[in-house]
Design a protein around this motif. Structure first.
Motif, short mmCIF file in Angstrom:
data_model
loop_
_atom_site.label_atom_id
_atom_site.label_comp_id
_atom_site.label_asym_id
_atom_site.label_seq_id
_atom_site.Cartn_x
_atom_site.Cartn_y
_atom_site.Cartn_z
N LEU A 29 10.68 1.92 -2.86
CA LEU A 29 11.95 2.09 -2.16
C LEU A 29 11.82 1.67 -0.71
N ILE A 30 12.87 1.03 -0.20
CA ILE A 30 12.89 0.58 1.19
C ILE A 30 14.18 1.06 1.84
N PHE A 31 14.04 1.77 2.93
CA PHE A 31 15.18 2.21 3.73
C PHE A 31 15.08 1.53 5.10
N ALA A 32 16.08 0.73 5.43
CA ALA A 32 16.15 0.14 6.77
C ALA A 32 17.13 0.99 7.56
N LEU A 33 16.61 1.72 8.53
CA LEU A 33 17.40 2.68 9.29
C LEU A 33 17.85 2.08 10.61
N PRO A 34 19.01 2.50 11.12
CA PRO A 34 19.43 2.03 12.44
C PRO A 34 18.42 2.42 13.51
N GLY A 35 18.37 1.63 14.57
CA GLY A 35 17.40 1.89 15.63
C GLY A 35 17.80 3.03 16.55
N HIS A 92 0.79 -1.23 0.00
CA HIS A 92 0.00 0.00 0.00
C HIS A 92 0.83 1.29 0.00
N HIS A 93 2.15 1.19 -0.10
CA HIS A 93 2.98 2.39 0.01
C HIS A 93 4.05 2.42 -1.06
N ASP A 94 4.55 3.63 -1.32
CA ASP A 94 5.61 3.82 -2.30
C ASP A 94 6.99 3.75 -1.67
N VAL A 95 7.09 4.16 -0.42
CA VAL A 95 8.36 4.17 0.30
C VAL A 95 8.15 3.55 1.67
N ILE A 96 9.07 2.67 2.06
CA ILE A 96 9.00 2.02 3.36
C ILE A 96 10.23 2.43 4.16
#
Length: 396
Positions: free
Chosen positions: A289-295, A238-242
């Motif tokens: 696009l998927i960005f996995a960011l540090p916590g 359902h989204h363009d960017v995660i």
């Protein structure tokens, strides 16, 4: 592992601008123009007075104290105007049309009124003084705003003044945010040993809203592979960017990378030679696009500003997606070791930049007062006071 510049280049290359949509101007604030806006009328559309005073023929003023006969007045909105002929003047107000024949406006502070006449105490009076020319701001048919321009409150005022009520802008992305971590407590829950209050979701959502992204949904997943897969799959639908916050390091309970692999996402890069924010992952699934960011919150926000925000801006049609960069003298000397570039939370003050206390990746308090990020490549790991450094200005 990639360098900072390699990471930025790969993100931009893999980011596609969304198609344009026509939108009411009032709803387009925070969007970027998809096409040039052409001025349908001139601004101003007629000669205007920029002062309260008297419209005159400038050549009539031959000395200080020249007397002119009053021949009427011109106020804002008036269209039945008197004509200014030789030896006459017309009372005029700011924004009012300048009558035919008048070549200048004398401000009222430089005049005095005698019954039926006005005495001019200014000499000489230059032709065109205090008169806004028709089209002085913009001519009819000229480019008012170019494609890629951000629709700001100032842009709204400018375009509404030309009766532009709809614009063609690029669509805004739908952004989904996934928060992982069994140690996290939601607002209102009782604090217990081993737990911390979750703050990244609201921090990132606020940053997204500031960037003009109104549609943001937040999901949560426990530190389990199956639940992480399910949560990411639902967001991708359902989204363009995660944006995924946490779960991307190398611990036994970090499952975001594995979940993305299971979902068939293509990893563009994983880990950047930087501090903080090394365990950043950028992936794609189709055009999403998927960005996995540090916590750690400071790491997460640095990665958002340096990598996520430029991608969002390009998606929305910006021609200059990265934070504005300037070079400023560093107030205090700074040293660091290692082989990773550093991003420092900072404040720009009085033409200098100050590196703030609390540069650790878990310290978010210094970001609360920061208005900039200092970027120091490893080749500049010994900086003296007064030396110029690269500074990225944060959005206001």
């Amino acid at each position: 592992m990639v360098t900072v510049n390699e990471a930025k280049q790969r993100i931009i290359v893999n980011t596609t601008t969304l198609p344009p949509v026509q939108m009411p101007l009032a709803e387009a604030v925070g969007s970027f123009l998809a096409e040039d806006v052409i001025a349908p009328i001139a601004l101003p559309p007629f000669r205007q007075s920029s002062m309260d005073g008297y419209a005159v023929v400038h050549s009539d003023i031959t000395e200080s104290g020249t007397m002119l006969r009053l021949a009427g007045e011109s106020k804002a909105g008036q269209n039945d105007l008197p004509v200014v002929g030789p030896g006459t003047a017309v009372r005029i107000f700011t924004g009012a049309p300048v009558p035919q024949g008048a070549t200048a406006v004398v401000m009222q502070e430089n005049t005095s009124v005698v019954t039926g006449s006005v005495q001019i105490h200014e000499f000489p009076v230059a032709e065109g003084k205090n008169v806004r020319r028709a089209g002085q701001q913009i001519a009819q048919g000229a480019v008012a705003l170019r494609a890629g321009t951000l629709i700001s409150p100032g842009a709204v005022g400018f375009l509404k003044g030309m009766n532009v009520n709809e614009v063609m802008v690029h669509s805004k992305p739908r952004v989904g945010l996934l928060v992982t971590g069994d140690e996290l407590l939601k607002a209102g829950e009782a604090l217990v040993p081993g737990k911390i209050y979750e703050s990244n979701s609201e921090m990132l959502k606020t940053a997204l809203v500031q960037a003009g992204i109104g549609e943001v949904s937040i999901s949560y997943a426990s530190d389990e592979l199956d639940t992480t897969i399910v949560a990411l799959e639902a967001l991708l639908d359902h989204h363009d960017v995660i944006l995924a916050s946490g779960g991307i390091s190398v611990g036994d309970y970090d499952f975001v990378g594995k979940a993305l692999e299971a979902l068939g996402a293509e990893t563009i890069f994983y880990k950047v030679k930087q501090k903080p924010g090394k365990p950043l992952l950028f992936a794609k699934k189709g055009e999403k696009l998927i960005f996995a960011l540090p916590g750690n919150p400071a790491s997460s926000l640095v990665c958002y500003y340096e990598y996520v925000l430029p991608a969002l801006r390009k998606i929305m049609g910006s021609k200059e997606p990265f934070l504005r960069s300037v070079r400023l003298p560093l107030r205090h000397a700074y040293r660091f070791e290692g082989e990773r570039d550093e991003f420092l939370k900072a404040r720009v003050e009085g033409g200098e930049v100050v590196s703030l206390d609390g540069q650790e990746s878990f310290v978010i308090g210094s970001f609360a007062i920061a208005n900039a990020i200092i970027y120091l490549p490893v080749g500049q790991n010994r900086v003296e006071a007064g030396e110029l450094v690269e500074v990225h200005l944060l959005p206001l």
